[in-house]
Structure formats: C-alpha cells, structure tokens
Write a protein that holds these residues in place. Structure first.
Motif, short mmCIF file in Angstrom:
data_model
loop_
_atom_site.label_atom_id
_atom_site.label_comp_id
_atom_site.label_asym_id
_atom_site.label_seq_id
_atom_site.Cartn_x
_atom_site.Cartn_y
_atom_site.Cartn_z
N SER A 215 59.12 -1.09 36.78
CA SER A 215 57.91 -0.54 36.18
C SER A 215 57.68 0.87 36.69
O SER A 215 57.93 1.16 37.87
N LEU A 216 57.22 1.73 35.79
CA LEU A 216 56.86 3.09 36.16
C LEU A 216 55.45 3.08 36.75
O LEU A 216 54.49 2.72 36.06
N CYS A 217 55.33 3.43 38.01
CA CYS A 217 54.04 3.48 38.68
C CYS A 217 53.78 4.91 39.16
O CYS A 217 54.70 5.57 39.65
N LEU A 218 52.55 5.34 39.03
CA LEU A 218 52.14 6.64 39.55
C LEU A 218 50.99 6.41 40.52
O LEU A 218 50.14 5.55 40.30
N VAL A 219 51.00 7.19 41.58
CA VAL A 219 49.99 7.04 42.63
C VAL A 219 49.28 8.37 42.81
O VAL A 219 49.90 9.39 43.13
N ASP A 220 47.97 8.37 42.59
CA ASP A 220 47.14 9.54 42.84
C ASP A 220 47.01 9.69 44.36
O ASP A 220 46.55 8.79 45.04
N VAL A 221 47.43 10.86 44.87
CA VAL A 221 47.47 11.03 46.33
C VAL A 221 46.10 11.35 46.91
O VAL A 221 45.95 11.49 48.13
N GLY A 222 45.09 11.48 46.05
CA GLY A 222 43.74 11.70 46.55
C GLY A 222 43.37 13.15 46.74
O GLY A 222 42.36 13.47 47.37
N CYS A 223 44.18 14.04 46.19
CA CYS A 223 43.89 15.47 46.30
C CYS A 223 44.48 16.16 45.08
O CYS A 223 45.68 16.01 44.82
N ASP A 224 43.65 16.87 44.31
CA ASP A 224 44.20 17.54 43.13
C ASP A 224 44.95 18.80 43.55
O ASP A 224 45.10 19.11 44.74
N HIS A 225 45.44 19.54 42.54
CA HIS A 225 46.30 20.69 42.83
C HIS A 225 45.54 21.92 43.31
O HIS A 225 46.14 22.85 43.83
N ALA A 226 44.21 21.94 43.11
CA ALA A 226 43.44 23.16 43.35
C ALA A 226 43.65 23.79 44.72
O ALA A 226 43.85 25.01 44.83
N PRO A 227 43.64 23.01 45.84
CA PRO A 227 43.82 23.65 47.14
C PRO A 227 45.21 24.27 47.33
O PRO A 227 45.42 25.04 48.27
N PHE A 228 46.14 23.91 46.44
CA PHE A 228 47.51 24.35 46.62
C PHE A 228 47.97 25.28 45.50
O PHE A 228 49.18 25.46 45.28
N THR A 229 47.01 25.90 44.79
CA THR A 229 47.38 26.74 43.65
C THR A 229 48.33 27.86 44.06
O THR A 229 49.33 28.13 43.38
N ALA A 230 48.06 28.50 45.17
CA ALA A 230 48.93 29.60 45.62
C ALA A 230 50.32 29.08 45.98
O ALA A 230 51.33 29.73 45.69
N ASP A 231 50.38 27.90 46.61
CA ASP A 231 51.68 27.32 46.97
C ASP A 231 52.47 26.97 45.71
O ASP A 231 53.68 27.21 45.64
N TYR A 232 51.78 26.40 44.72
CA TYR A 232 52.43 26.06 43.45
C TYR A 232 52.96 27.31 42.76
O TYR A 232 54.10 27.35 42.29
N ALA A 233 52.11 28.35 42.70
CA ALA A 233 52.50 29.57 42.01
C ALA A 233 53.69 30.26 42.67
O ALA A 233 54.47 30.95 42.00
N ALA A 234 53.86 30.06 43.98
CA ALA A 234 54.96 30.71 44.70
C ALA A 234 56.32 30.15 44.31
O ALA A 234 57.34 30.83 44.46
N VAL A 235 56.37 28.92 43.79
CA VAL A 235 57.66 28.30 43.47
C VAL A 235 58.40 29.08 42.39
O VAL A 235 59.52 29.55 42.61
N PRO A 236 57.82 29.26 41.19
CA PRO A 236 58.55 30.06 40.19
C PRO A 236 58.73 31.51 40.59
O PRO A 236 59.75 32.12 40.26
N VAL A 237 57.77 32.06 41.32
CA VAL A 237 57.90 33.45 41.77
C VAL A 237 59.15 33.63 42.61
O VAL A 237 59.95 34.55 42.39
N GLU A 238 59.35 32.74 43.57
CA GLU A 238 60.50 32.88 44.47
C GLU A 238 61.82 32.60 43.75
O GLU A 238 62.83 33.27 44.00
N MET A 239 61.83 31.61 42.85
CA MET A 239 63.04 31.36 42.07
C MET A 239 63.40 32.58 41.23
O MET A 239 64.57 32.99 41.14
N GLN A 240 62.39 33.19 40.63
CA GLN A 240 62.64 34.32 39.76
C GLN A 240 62.95 35.60 40.54
O GLN A 240 63.60 36.51 40.01
N GLN A 241 62.53 35.65 41.79
CA GLN A 241 62.98 36.76 42.65
C GLN A 241 64.49 36.71 42.83
O GLN A 241 65.16 37.75 42.85
#
Length: 398
Positions: A215-241
């Motif tokens: 069965s496909l199960c998903l677990v909410d880790v209890g924290c949305d993406h908002a506190p990590f927006t800068a960390d998320y945005a850095a992923v494509p930036v660094e790949m594209q660098q």
C-alpha cells in the motif's frame, strides 16, 4: 459526489440560494511523487500519481465584469478584482496570487475575464507535500476555462499544467518544476519526461500497488515547507550552477562524461554540495527509468529496491531531508518509519523535502500497525493510506 455536495453547501452558505444560476463543479486531485526527486526542473524524468484526495469546488458567474469571490472551507473568504492580472507582491504565497496568475494565463490563451463566485472544499492536506497549490491552480484554471467566453480550443492537461507552473513560479513565488501540475492535470499513474520543456512527454500505466501486496502510505512530518523555502530554492539553483559551467541551463543538457571529467574544477568553484546534487540528478534520473521498467514488468521487488536506493541518494547527495541543527522533522519521520518496517517495503523523502511528507510502500498486512504507530508518535491523522486516482483536473456543469 459527496465532495461536490459539500462544496455546493458551502457555495450556498457563502452566496445564497435565491438566484438561479448555472453551476459548475470543478475537481483537481492531489499527487504523490512516486519516483524522480528533484529531477523535473532539470529536464529529467519522473513518475507521479494522482491521489484519492482532491480540491473540489462549485462556481457560477456573478454578473460582474471582473470581481471574483472565493470561499474556502476552513480558510475564510476573499474578493479579488481581475481588471489587472499582473503579479502583486503583497499577494505572494496566497490563494489570491493563484487566482490572478491563472486568470492571466487564461486571458493570454484567448479567454475574456468575467466575474464569478466559487466555493472550495479540500481533502488534500495543506503543507503536507501533496501539491495542494497545484490542485488549486488546476481547479481555478478549469473553472475559468468553462465560465469565461472566448473562442479557443480546450486546454490540454499539459497546457493547463504549464499555466499552473507559471502561476506558481511568478505569481505565488515558489520555484518548482512541472511534475506537480502535470500529475494533477493528467490523473492516474504517469511517467513523464521534461527534456523538451515546451512539449513534455507522458505515458500512463493502470496499476494498483495493492495488487502486488503493498500500500502507498504518506506521512505528514508535522512541518510544512514554509520554514525551508530558502533551502528548497537552493536545490535547483545549485544544480543549474553546475549546468551553467557547461554553457547550459539544465543538467539534462550536460553530458555525464563531461561532468565526470570536470568534477575537480567544479568542486573547486562551486563546492561539494552543488556537485553532489548533480551526482544525485544523474543517479536518480536513471533510477526513474529502471523503476518504470520494473512497474511495467510487474516486478515489485525490483521497484522497491530501487526506491530504497532513491531515498538514500536524496538523503546523502541531494541533501533535501534535513538541514543543520536539531530540527529535522523529515529525517525523524523516516527514522520512525524504518523502525516499524525493519527493511520491509521502502521509505523515502517525498516531493520537495525538508518538511512536508515522507512516502512508504507498506506491506498490506502491516498498514494498520504502521499507521497506528506513526500516528502515535506524530499525531492523529499523520499517516494514512492512499490510492492512485485516474481522474485528473476537470470541470462539469451541474
């Protein structure tokens, strides 16, 4: 139908029942990234599945030139004037931004703005990594397409996905690839390729993981993406660098052998993490293709083994599971899931990472135990079983 009835009751509570109006039902599912962690924005491949949770709405023209009124269950209501559809800085990261961005896209496609009222209900967990924003974009797009006049061809699922991605990037203010929106608009389980950004490929497969004992199960880790927006945005930036060092825009355009040859110089200039994230891209993109082949062949054991390899790559090379410091909600959830499964099935980070959700393929006879223990540790409703839903974003006159 129950979801439509609920949205209809909210519509009537919000706008009244006295005036007979032609009503439109809109639907857009959430999605799960099955394979391809941060490969879409680099022109790679993904597998994604629309889920049995959705945003549902009821809409009707309100007779105004450009006033849109939006009511959302649990989130109140607001009014927006679409006499201008340009991005508004103060609306970033809001539903109003999604309304304005999708309106801009539909008017550029040939539709003419007119006012309408809409009421939305949702079973997609907000901030849980199931693409509630992509579902809202698609639902709004299908509503505007049906309600507004304009002699234009029906918008294809991929066309709607591209409109939604542009809205998310430029109006909402979140960098993302096309996977979320494409999955929401297509429905079902789909393998997608983004090497040609204007004409992505898509192939669907009718498959139920439970037919193979998982069965496909998903677990909410209890924290949305908002506190990590800068960390998320850095992923494509660094790949594209990395891609930029080869005169390219995305890693799909960079030859792997050339990348390997240039690694010492890349490390010196860009640092270890950018290089590791590029390593992940090439590794993960290959894993997507191998997982799709396994699913097509009905080889669930190979699929699960490759999924575990993907999870390890995301944690070690992509590094989108946790950041430095004591607050590591996604890694904590992964550790708990592994503790229950003890090597059975597979677990991995899901979607953008850092917060949001994790994904687990759980033996069907363990689902109740898995969900019960995860909910005991993380809170009621954190873990649940999902199924792939064939219906993508759509609108139907009631």
């Amino acid at each position: 139908m129950a979801s439509t009835d609920k949205a209809l009751r909210l519509f009537e509570d919000s706008y009244g029942t006295g005036t007979a109006r032609k009503l439109l039902s809109v639907h857009a599912p959430g999605r799960s990234e099955i394979a391809g962690n941060h490969t879409d924005h680099e022109g790679g491949h993904v597998i994604a599945g629309a889920l049995d949770v959705a945003i549902d709405g009821v809409a009707a023209a309100n007779g105004t030139a450009s006033t849109v009124r939006v009511a959302s269950e649990g989130h109140g209501s607001f009014e927006i004037d679409l006499s201008s559809t340009a991005p508004v800085e103060a609306e970033k990261v809001s539903t109003a931004a999604l309304v304005r961005g999708m309106a801009d896209a539909l008017t550029k496609a040939g539709k003419r703005v007119s006012g309408f009222d809409v009421a939305f209900t949702s079973t997609v967990p907000s901030g849980g990594g199931l693409s509630s924003s992509a579902a809202m974009e698609a639902a709004l797009g299908r509503a505007m397409e049906a309600l507004w006049e304009g002699d234009v061809a029906p918008v294809s699922p991929i066309g709607l996905a591209k409109m939604s991605q542009r809205t998310e990037n430029e109006w909402f203010g979140k960098p993302c690839g096309l996977m979320d929106q494409a999955s929401v608009c297509l429905g079902g389980l789909a393998h997608m390729g983004f090497a040609d950004a204007e004409n992505p490929t898509a192939e669907k497969l009718a498959l139920d993981f439970e037919d193979f004992g998982y069965s496909l199960c998903l677990v909410d880790v209890g924290c949305d993406h908002a506190p990590f927006t800068a960390d998320y945005a850095a992923v494509p930036v660094e790949m594209q660098q990395v891609a930029t060092e080869f005169g390219k825009k995305r890693l799909c355009e960079v030859d792997e052998a050339a990348f390997d040859e240039a690694l010492p110089a890349l490390r010196e200039k860009l640092g270890d993490r950018a290089c590791l994230r590029a390593v992940h891209y090439y590794y993960e993109d290959d894993l997507v293709e191998r997982r799709w082949a396994a699913l097509r062949a009905g080889d669930i054991d190979s699929f699960l083994a490759l999924t575990r390899a993907s999870g390890a790559s995301s944690a070690m090379y992509l590094q989108n599971v946790s950041t430095a410091g004591a607050f590591q909600p996604a890694m904590y959830a992964l550790g708990l899931a592994e503790r229950i499964l003890c090597g059975k099935g597979a677990v991995r980070i899901h979607g953008g990472g850092f917060g949001g959700s994790i994904q687990a393929f759980v033996p069907t006879d363990m689902v109740e135990t898995f969900a019960g223990r995860m909910n005991g540790w993380l809170g009621d409703g954190s873990a649940r079983k999902y199924q792939i839903c064939e219906e993508g974003a759509c609108a139907t006159w009631l």
